[in-house]
Design a protein around this motif. Structure first.
Motif, PDB file in Angstrom:
ATOM      1  N   VAL A  58       1.062  -1.081  -0.010  1.00 55.53           N
ATOM      2  CA  VAL A  58      -0.139   0.003   0.038  1.00 55.53           C
ATOM      3  C   VAL A  58       0.758   1.185   0.189  1.00 55.53           C
ATOM      4  N   MET A  59       0.270   2.228  -0.405  1.00 56.48           N
ATOM      5  CA  MET A  59       1.164   3.708  -0.447  1.00 56.48           C
ATOM      6  C   MET A  59       0.206   4.600   0.107  1.00 56.48           C
ATOM      7  N   PHE A  60       0.935   5.680   0.918  1.00 58.72           N
ATOM      8  CA  PHE A  60       0.382   6.628   1.738  1.00 58.72           C
ATOM      9  C   PHE A  60       0.902   7.909   1.204  1.00 58.72           C
ATOM     10  N   THR A  61       0.268   9.011   0.860  1.00 58.99           N
ATOM     11  CA  THR A  61       1.068  10.358   0.676  1.00 58.99           C
ATOM     12  C   THR A  61       0.829  11.142   1.661  1.00 58.99           C
ATOM     13  N   LEU A  62       1.724  11.914   2.241  1.00 61.51           N
ATOM     14  CA  LEU A  62       1.683  12.942   3.284  1.00 61.51           C
ATOM     15  C   LEU A  62       1.107  14.190   2.883  1.00 61.51           C
ATOM     16  N   ASP A  63      -0.097  14.321   3.648  1.00 59.30           N
ATOM     17  CA  ASP A  63      -0.873  15.469   3.578  1.00 59.30           C
ATOM     18  C   ASP A  63      -0.288  16.519   4.570  1.00 59.30           C
ATOM     19  N   ARG A  64       0.681  17.281   3.924  1.00 61.02           N
ATOM     20  CA  ARG A  64       1.310  18.215   4.654  1.00 61.02           C
ATOM     21  C   ARG A  64       0.567  19.370   5.820  1.00 61.02           C
ATOM     22  N   GLU A  65      -0.734  19.628   5.060  1.00 56.85           N
ATOM     23  CA  GLU A  65      -1.607  20.431   5.711  1.00 56.85           C
ATOM     24  C   GLU A  65      -2.166  19.949   7.045  1.00 56.85           C
ATOM     25  N   GLN A  66      -2.576  18.594   6.736  1.00 54.08           N
ATOM     26  CA  GLN A  66      -3.072  17.815   8.038  1.00 54.08           C
ATOM     27  C   GLN A  66      -2.003  17.064   8.855  1.00 54.08           C
ATOM     28  N   GLY A  67      -0.968  17.012   8.155  1.00 53.18           N
ATOM     29  CA  GLY A  67       0.338  16.242   8.778  1.00 53.18           C
ATOM     30  C   GLY A  67      -0.139  14.693   8.994  1.00 53.18           C
ATOM     31  N   SER A  68      -1.089  14.389   8.051  1.00 55.02           N
ATOM     32  CA  SER A  68      -1.372  12.622   8.210  1.00 55.02           C
ATOM     33  C   SER A  68      -0.902  11.876   6.916  1.00 55.02           C
ATOM     34  N   TRP A  69      -0.915  10.963   6.916  1.00 52.92           N
ATOM     35  CA  TRP A  69      -0.490   9.928   5.778  1.00 52.92           C
ATOM     36  C   TRP A  69      -1.978   9.300   5.240  1.00 52.92           C
ATOM     37  N   VAL A  70      -2.229   9.817   4.011  1.00 56.77           N
ATOM     38  CA  VAL A  70      -3.380   9.198   3.441  1.00 56.77           C
ATOM     39  C   VAL A  70      -3.005   8.154   2.395  1.00 56.77           C
ATOM     40  N   MET A  71      -3.860   7.012   2.472  1.00 60.22           N
ATOM     41  CA  MET A  71      -3.600   5.988   1.351  1.00 60.22           C
ATOM     42  C   MET A  71      -4.102   6.461   0.183  1.00 60.22           C
ATOM     43  N   THR A  72      -3.125   6.274  -0.764  1.00 63.63           N
ATOM     44  CA  THR A  72      -3.266   6.871  -2.227  1.00 63.63           C
ATOM     45  C   THR A  72      -3.253   5.640  -3.202  1.00 63.63           C
ATOM     46  N   THR A  73      -2.671   4.436  -2.995  1.00 62.21           N
ATOM     47  CA  THR A  73      -2.733   3.251  -3.591  1.00 62.21           C
ATOM     48  C   THR A  73      -2.871   2.110  -2.748  1.00 62.21           C
ATOM     49  N   GLU A  74      -3.983   1.378  -3.058  1.00 59.45           N
ATOM     50  CA  GLU A  74      -4.508   0.446  -1.881  1.00 59.45           C
ATOM     51  C   GLU A  74      -3.987  -0.994  -2.316  1.00 59.45           C
ATOM     52  N   SER A  75      -3.329  -1.112  -3.602  1.00 59.19           N
ATOM     53  CA  SER A  75      -2.973  -2.579  -3.910  1.00 59.19           C
ATOM     54  C   SER A  75      -1.952  -2.356  -5.081  1.00 59.19           C
ATOM     55  N   VAL A  76      -0.599  -2.228  -4.822  1.00 59.84           N
ATOM     56  CA  VAL A  76       0.402  -1.986  -5.736  1.00 59.84           C
ATOM     57  C   VAL A  76       0.531  -3.259  -6.604  1.00 59.84           C
ATOM     58  N   GLN A  77       0.536  -3.260  -7.937  1.00 59.44           N
ATOM     59  CA  GLN A  77       0.803  -4.220  -8.682  1.00 59.44           C
ATOM     60  C   GLN A  77       2.004  -3.959  -9.684  1.00 59.44           C
ATOM     61  N   ILE A  78       3.113  -4.586  -9.817  1.00 56.27           N
ATOM     62  CA  ILE A  78       4.099  -4.653 -10.834  1.00 56.27           C
ATOM     63  C   ILE A  78       3.745  -5.332 -12.012  1.00 56.27           C
ATOM     64  N   PRO A  79       3.659  -4.694 -13.400  1.00 52.10           N
ATOM     65  CA  PRO A  79       3.423  -5.487 -14.379  1.00 52.10           C
ATOM     66  C   PRO A  79       4.442  -6.606 -14.674  1.00 52.10           C
ATOM     67  N   GLU A  80       4.227  -7.781 -15.184  1.00 49.01           N
ATOM     68  CA  GLU A  80       5.229  -8.966 -15.324  1.00 49.01           C
ATOM     69  C   GLU A  80       6.060  -8.431 -16.248  1.00 49.01           C
ATOM     70  N   ASP A  81       5.776  -7.736 -17.492  1.00 49.31           N
ATOM     71  CA  ASP A  81       6.451  -7.375 -18.398  1.00 49.31           C
ATOM     72  C   ASP A  81       7.002  -5.947 -18.560  1.00 49.31           C
ATOM     73  N   THR A  82       8.200  -5.701 -19.121  1.00 49.20           N
ATOM     74  CA  THR A  82       8.538  -4.088 -18.966  1.00 49.20           C
ATOM     75  C   THR A  82       9.386  -3.948 -20.277  1.00 49.20           C
ATOM     76  N   LYS A  83       9.329  -2.663 -20.546  1.00 51.87           N
ATOM     77  CA  LYS A  83      10.391  -1.994 -21.715  1.00 51.87           C
ATOM     78  C   LYS A  83      11.388  -0.973 -20.922  1.00 51.87           C
ATOM     79  N   GLU A  84      11.617  -1.225 -19.680  1.00 49.83           N
ATOM     80  CA  GLU A  84      12.187  -0.286 -19.053  1.00 49.83           C
ATOM     81  C   GLU A  84      13.403  -0.629 -17.996  1.00 49.83           C
ATOM     82  N   PHE A  85      14.757  -0.434 -18.269  1.00 47.55           N
ATOM     83  CA  PHE A  85      15.543  -0.914 -17.168  1.00 47.55           C
ATOM     84  C   PHE A  85      16.281   0.117 -16.578  1.00 47.55           C
ATOM     85  N   ALA A  86      16.863  -0.342 -15.485  1.00 47.97           N
ATOM     86  CA  ALA A  86      17.758   0.664 -14.581  1.00 47.97           C
ATOM     87  C   ALA A  86      18.893  -0.010 -14.127  1.00 47.97           C
ATOM     88  N   ILE A  87      19.920   0.700 -14.695  1.00 52.07           N
ATOM     89  CA  ILE A  87      21.300   0.143 -14.097  1.00 52.07           C
ATOM     90  C   ILE A  87      22.417   1.357 -14.498  1.00 52.07           C
TER      91      ILE A  87
END
Ligand SMILES: O=P(O)(O)OC[C@H]1O[C@](O)(COP(=O)(O)O)[C@@H](O)[C@@H]1O
Ligand SMILES: [Mg+2]
Ligand SMILES: [Mg+2]
Length: 337
Positions: free
Chosen positions: A177-206
């Motif tokens: 799960v992902m939470f984004t910091l709401d700076r005015e409220q000072g609280s963490w708010v859920m912004t992605t409930e269920s993160v899923q990485i696609p099985e295939d990709t066209k992007e590499f990092a090295i």
């Protein structure tokens, strides 16, 4: 108005629901999240808070410490040592583990962290983060050896990325799960409930500047990506390298990709650059929980039995099919030897 789910609400639901996380673990996660808020404030102040630049010291791994490496380490220790949920802490920035002082109640958990990941990006105002991992203390006196548990033993892992937004990403073994910091409220708010990485990709990092030092299987994989549509892969690849693992992994959790910091010939005796306990294990737990994979080229990272607190490891993680391909190339090369 859409209903906002706070970190506290999510964790209470995890306590009551299928995961049945103990109250002590819930409190621990809340304290880490609060510490990350404090670190985020220091990061944001930058030059105005006099937090940029080097501290003039070195850590146990011989790396020059930045002021923020030390500040973030202190914030995490101070926030966590008195709450009664921890038996001890271990950090990339400390030679040995830090036991909870006797004056405070002892808890059941062990917390490990890379207080500030992406140190080379601090002074240039590029995304950096904090990575953490939680293990259960198996009892007895807390020593460095207490922390030497395989990644499969983690009960929680997460990171906070200090970027254009401050985002906390978490797993307690029930997806990511992902939470984004709401700076005015000072609280963490859920912004992605269920993160899923696609099985295939066209992007590499090295880090391509190390190409001449790579081992044959890594070179083969990247060469094939670079051949694009005309090559065996039959598609064009894009490349990204932020040089903050936390930000590179955040991109992969958001839109897929493969991240590699492999062993290379610069220092052949070192298994890799990244640290198993503070970087590779927590990120592998998150990536696997989001449907991806993480190996050292031959073995699932989370199954490695650690031998030292600051052990290093070769890392290949992200979209499942790509990680399997790179791993297969390593296994083929191994068998041919
Ligand atoms: O500068 P390089 O060799 O590309 O290394 C970048 C890698 O080093 C790291 O910054 C190491 O982490 P620290 O900043 O915590 O030491 C990773 O986040 C990143 O992936
Ligand atoms: Mg790091
Ligand atoms: Mg660090």
């Amino acid at each position: 108005m859409t209903k906002r789910i706070s970190l506290t609400q999510y964790l209470i639901e995890q306590q009551r629901g299928e995961a049945q996380i103990p109250a002590q673990l819930r409190l621990l996660i809340e304290v880490v999240a609060r510490a990350c808020k404090r670190i985020a404030i220091s990061v944001n102040k930058g030059a105005l808070g006099e937090v940029l630049g080097t501290a003039g010291s070195e850590n146990v791994q011989g790396e020059v410490q930045k002021k923020l490496d030390i500040i973030a380490n202190e914030v995490l220790i101070e926030a966590n040592e008195w709450g009664g949920h921890l038996a001890g802490m271990a950090s990339e920035e400390m030679d040995d583990m830090h036991a909870v002082p006797n004056r405070y109640p002892q808890g059941e958990y062990l917390l490990l962290f890379d207080p500030l990941d992406g140190s080379s990006n601090i002074d240039v105002n590029v995304s950096i983060g904090t990575i953490f991992s939680v293990l259960k203390h198996r009892g007895g006196d807390v020593t460095n050896d207490s922390f030497l548990q395989a990644g499969t033993e983690q009960v929680c892992a997460g990171y906070c990325v200090y970027g254009p937004q401050t985002t906390l990403v978490l797993t307690v073994g029930q997806g990511v799960v992902m939470f984004t910091l709401d700076r005015e409220q000072g609280s963490w708010v859920m912004t992605t409930e269920s993160v899923q990485i696609p099985e295939d990709t066209k992007e590499f990092a090295i880090n391509m500047s190390n190409m001449r030092h790579w081992d044959a299987p890594v070179k083969r994989y990247i060469d094939e990506c670079l051949e694009g549509k005309e090559g065996v892969r039959g598609k064009d690849f894009n490349m990204r390298w932020i040089a903050s693992m936390v930000a590179d992994v955040h991109r992969i959790l958001t839109r897929g990709g493969v991240f590699m910091y492999p062993w290379d010939k610069r220092e052949p005796s070192k298994p890799g650059k990244l640290r198993l306990m503070y970087e590779a294990n927590p990120m592998s737990f998150l990536v696997e929980q989001a449907g991806g994979a993480a190996t050292n080229g031959l073995q699932r990272i989370m199954e490695i039995e650690p031998k030292g607190l600051h052990e290093r490891v070769s890392v290949i993680l992200g979209s499942k099919n790509e990680v399997e391909r790179v791993t297969a190339y390593h296994r083929e090369a191994q068998q041919a030897k």
